[in-house]
Design a protein around this motif. Structure first.
Motif, PDB file in Angstrom:
ATOM      1  N   ARG A   1      29.334  45.404  67.630  1.00 45.05           N
ATOM      2  CA  ARG A   1      30.248  46.511  67.381  1.00 45.05           C
ATOM      3  C   ARG A   1      30.410  47.399  68.615  1.00 45.05           C
ATOM      4  N   GLU A   2      29.358  47.527  69.379  1.00 42.82           N
ATOM      5  CA  GLU A   2      29.417  48.226  70.662  1.00 42.82           C
ATOM      6  C   GLU A   2      29.065  47.205  71.736  1.00 42.82           C
ATOM      7  N   TRP A   3      29.917  47.078  72.711  1.00 41.75           N
ATOM      8  CA  TRP A   3      29.699  46.011  73.670  1.00 41.75           C
ATOM      9  C   TRP A   3      30.245  46.357  75.050  1.00 41.75           C
TER      10      TRP A   3
ATOM     11  N   ARG B   1      33.117  49.229  75.004  1.00 40.44           N
ATOM     12  CA  ARG B   1      33.515  49.754  73.710  1.00 40.44           C
ATOM     13  C   ARG B   1      32.262  50.313  73.043  1.00 40.44           C
ATOM     14  N   SER B   2      32.239  51.636  72.846  1.00 42.15           N
ATOM     15  CA  SER B   2      31.066  52.271  72.267  1.00 42.15           C
ATOM     16  C   SER B   2      31.459  53.550  71.561  1.00 42.15           C
ATOM     17  N   ARG B   3      30.528  54.069  70.756  1.00 42.28           N
ATOM     18  CA  ARG B   3      30.768  55.337  70.088  1.00 42.28           C
ATOM     19  C   ARG B   3      30.895  56.480  71.079  1.00 42.28           C
ATOM     20  N   ALA B   4      30.298  56.303  72.272  1.00 43.57           N
ATOM     21  CA  ALA B   4      30.378  57.334  73.300  1.00 43.57           C
ATOM     22  C   ALA B   4      31.753  57.375  73.964  1.00 43.57           C
ATOM     23  N   GLY B   5      32.591  56.351  73.726  1.00 42.75           N
ATOM     24  CA  GLY B   5      33.919  56.292  74.324  1.00 42.75           C
ATOM     25  C   GLY B   5      34.156  54.962  74.993  1.00 42.75           C
TER      26      GLY B   5
END
Length: 401
Positions: free
Chosen positions: A307-309, A325-329
């Protein structure tokens, strides 16, 4: 691990240039200048941390050799996804033959995420074919330590001495006792001087080991079509040649198909380093050692449910062509010339932040240096953002206590 504010030495710019770091300044389109070398700080490591990182790097190296053997074996399996290394089939076979022959290698650099004993140590990638950063890691930071601290503290840095010892092993004297002759080649296309100075450090180490070094540009290498031998600028046959030039480029250029024809020249690094220099290695490592504490989940040409990569080109350099691609942006770096060869998708793992007193971010990546099968030092580069790119800064290290 601690980041400490330091006072730069007077005239440090002239000092590092005299030691070979002639590529310190980056001039931006707006005319501003940033510096690669940063001695306004240092990173202090404890001896326990040094020992941990040494052991982790040597474990990763042994695992990488197993992964190289796995990738080599997969090259003979029709339809195997692990044949997608971004190089021609003949080049892959050249790498397999080189590995089977046991041709010796010189050095490499792991890029690790590390921030202290309470945080995990994770592999980002292995630069095992043409690693740079050697001038600053092996030379400049040692002289910085000597100037600033003298014998009062030590530094994790036995890189140059280890390289000298390694050259004694891989280029011993000839049977009649004369010194081994080794050509040292780089490309004139690098206008910064980094390649030339990196090769100069390696040649210096070799000559201190008794090797007779000779300089050569990659564009000066020719091929004798009658004897099927590579020759240098003086038209003598090449026997041993260190080349600071990527294998993935060599095998796709004009003389690439002829590399298999000359079975007398010994390339340093050897062709099997193609199996370690591709980022497919990190996917192969996760395939062989799923869940290993030093690894991040990584997949070849597929997100594998992440999901984050971080998507990386198989042959990318200096952060080019990376997508995050991450929750941090989300982040996308300049594409460069890589990407068509394929990608790996690696689990996003944010870099630690050691902020400056004014709050400016400093996100380090630790480059641990392998010589042969052992780890002998570290070079620490830090960046403002999540990608360690061409605008990163090199910060010297000391061993605390």
């Amino acid at each position: 691990m601690e980041r400490r504010v330091m006072a730069p030495r007077p005239g440090w710019e002239r000092t590092i240039a005299s030691q070979g770091l002639v590529f310190d300044e980056t001039v931006h389109p707006d005319g501003t200048v940033t510096h690669y070398w940063n001695e306004s700080a240092c990173y202090a490591l404890t001896m326990a941390e040094v020992e941990h990182l040494e052991q982790a790097s040597e474990r990763l190296h042994a695992m990488s050799l197993e992964a190289a053997r796995f990738l080599a074996d997969e090259q003979s399996v029709p339809g195997s996804p692990w044949r997608a290394l971004g190089i021609p089939r003949e080049a892959a076979q050249l790498a397999v033959d080189s590995l089977n022959a046991g041709e010796p290698s010189l050095y490499g650099r792991f890029d690790l995420v590390y921030s202290g004993p309470d945080a995990p140590t994770k592999l980002l990638e292995y630069n095992a074919d043409t690693p740079t950063g050697l001038v600053e890691a092996a030379v400049c930071q040692w002289f910085w330590k000597e100037d600033v601290f003298g014998d009062a503290v030590d530094q994790w840095n036995g890189i140059f001495e280890a390289l000298t010892d390694r050259w004694r092993r891989i280029a011993p004297p000839e049977a009649d006792g004369t010194p081994a002759r080794v050509h040292f080649a780089h490309t004139e296309l690098d206008e910064t001087g980094e390649d030339a100075m990196t090769v100069a450090v390696l040649r210096d180490a070799a000559e201190q080991a008794g090797v007779r070094g000779e300089s050569l540009l990659m564009s000066q290498i020719g091929f004798d079509t009658e004897r099927l031998r590579f020759v240098g600028a003086d038209l003598r046959y090449l026997r041993r040649i260190f080349k600071l030039y990527p294998w993935e480029d060599m095998v796709t250029e004009r003389f690439g198909p002829r590399l298999k024809l000359d079975d007398e020249v010994r390339w340093i690094e050897p062709p099997w380093k193609m199996l370690l220099s591709t980022k497919a290695l990190t996917a192969a490592l996760w395939h062989l050692y799923p869940g290993h504490e030093l690894l991040l989940p990584t997949f070849l040409n597929d997100r594998g449910g992440l999901r984050e990569w971080v998507r990386k080109p198989l042959h990318g350099r200096e952060g080019a062509g990376i997508e995050i691609r991450s929750r941090a942006g989300d982040v996308s770096s300049a594409a460069g010339r890589w990407g068509a060869e394929g990608h790996v998708y690696q689990q996003f793992h944010g870099l630690p932040d050691f902020p400056a007193p004014d709050g400016a971010p400093n996100r380090p990546v630790l480059g641990t240096w392998m010589v042969g099968d052992e780890c002998f030092g570290v070079g620490i580069r830090e960046s403002d953002g999540p990608v360690t790119d061409a605008l990163c800064r090199f910060v010297p290290n000391i061993i605390d206590g």
